[in-house]
Design an enzyme around this catalytic site. Structure first.
Site, PDB file in Angstrom:
ATOM      1  N   LYS A   1       8.824  25.018 -18.033  1.00 19.71           N
ATOM      2  CA  LYS A   1       7.144  24.850 -18.409  1.00 19.71           C
ATOM      3  C   LYS A   1       7.076  25.712 -19.446  1.00 19.71           C
ATOM      4  CE  LYS A   1       4.279  27.917 -16.553  1.00 19.71           C
ATOM      5  NZ  LYS A   1       3.528  29.057 -16.285  1.00 19.71           N
TER       6      LYS A   1
ATOM      7  N   ASP B   1       3.305  24.021 -12.998  1.00 21.24           N
ATOM      8  CA  ASP B   1       2.817  25.524 -12.486  1.00 21.24           C
ATOM      9  C   ASP B   1       1.921  25.585 -11.265  1.00 21.24           C
ATOM     10  OD1 ASP B   1       0.248  24.268 -12.487  1.00 21.24           O
ATOM     11  OD2 ASP B   1      -0.332  26.211 -13.603  1.00 21.24           O
TER      12      ASP B   1
END
Ligand code: SF4
Length: 284
Positions: free
Chosen positions: A183, A202
């Site tokens: 991420k 996310d």
């Protein structure tokens, strides 16, 4: 909100509030006229079986049909045309630090901390010269401050010792830095370097991708792989930004504002707060 895609507002009687998860209200047909008529079959409502491959949904409904995905992307573009990462930063290093600090925190929280932090320690070399304990008081309010301090200082040391003090623009190298998983690497690559190497997943992207039935997975890496398969590469970066903003503005984890959402008539999420279309209980 863009013209032509606004859903109907809830009835004053509140009768829409708890629409059945099994039956589509008859008025849904007219609501669907908001969508591209040519893609009506793939945007239409039908129930998917638990555990079924979304590509093989019942009654011809395919939540990841290219026409449906294109319609979602079009509406996101209309809603959030110019959005980008909300973390304040002026360099790849600052974005990397801010992204590490944003874990289990909010961008607002992180943006309160980083301006002072980057005044105090101006370069990656300044951070590399610290012991993690020295950084802890500065990042305490973002939560998990001991681990985050270790990650930031560890990443700085590695960038200085192995990458000449420059944040690498390569996903494999980024992933070798302490505290950097896919991420964070995707945020830095996409937002700073404009390189689409993956899709940022996310908590907002996770939740909304499931609600929109773009994935049935729960693991962020598997969600990313699903999204990579169905999104055009040129939308990988923007899609995440747009969905993150959508999650902040309307599609909340609890009580999403479905009556105000331009995606409402093509969203079958099982936890919608209001619906004109059939809800799929597994889509959440
Ligand atoms: S759950 Fe509600 S707010 Fe979220 S995308 Fe669906 S209709 Fe929009």
């Amino acid at each position: 909100m863009a013209r032509g895609v606004a859903p109907r507002q809830p009835a004053r009687t509140g009768r829409q509030d708890k629409v059945s998860v099994a039956r589509a209200p008859s008025r849904a047909k007219s609501i669907l006229s908001h969508a591209d008529k040519n893609s009506k079959s793939t945007l239409s409502r039908s129930k998917t079986k638990p555990g079924a491959n979304p590509a093989k949904g019942t009654k011809g409904y395919n939540p990841i049909a290219p026409e449906r995905v294109a319609e979602i992307l079009k509406r996101l573009n209309e809603l959030y045309p110019d959005v980008t990462c909300a973390l304040t930063h002026a360099s790849a290093w600052e974005l990397l630090v801010a992204t590490i600090l944003s874990a289990q925190s909010t961008d607002v929280n992180v943006n309160r901390v980083t301006p002072e932090l980057f005044k105090k320690y101006r370069t990656v070399q300044d951070f590399a010269a610290l012991r993690p304990e020295q950084l802890e008081p500065d990042v305490r309010s973002t939560g998990f401050f001991r681990n985050k301090s270790k990650s930031v200082v560890g990443a700085a040391k590695k960038i200085v010792s192995e990458f000449g003090g420059v944040v690498p623009d390569d996903i494999e190298k980024l992933l070798t830095l302490p505290g950097v998983a896919r991420k964070t690497a995707n945020v830095v690559l996409g937002t700073w370097f404009k390189k689409a190497e993956g899709v940022v997943v996310d908590t907002h992207v996770h939740r909304i991708s499931r609600r929109l039935e773009l994935t049935k997975e729960n693991d962020p890496q598997k969600i990313e792989q699903d999204l990579i398969k169905i999104l055009p590469r040129e939308r990988w970066i923007l899609f995440s930004h747009q969905v993150i903003w959508h999650g902040r503005k309307l599609c909340f984890a609890r009580k999403p504002k479905c009556a105000e959402c331009a995606l409402e008539n093509i969203c079958h999420a099982g936890d919608k707060s209001w619906s004109t279309v059939e809800m799929h209980k597994n889509a959440q």
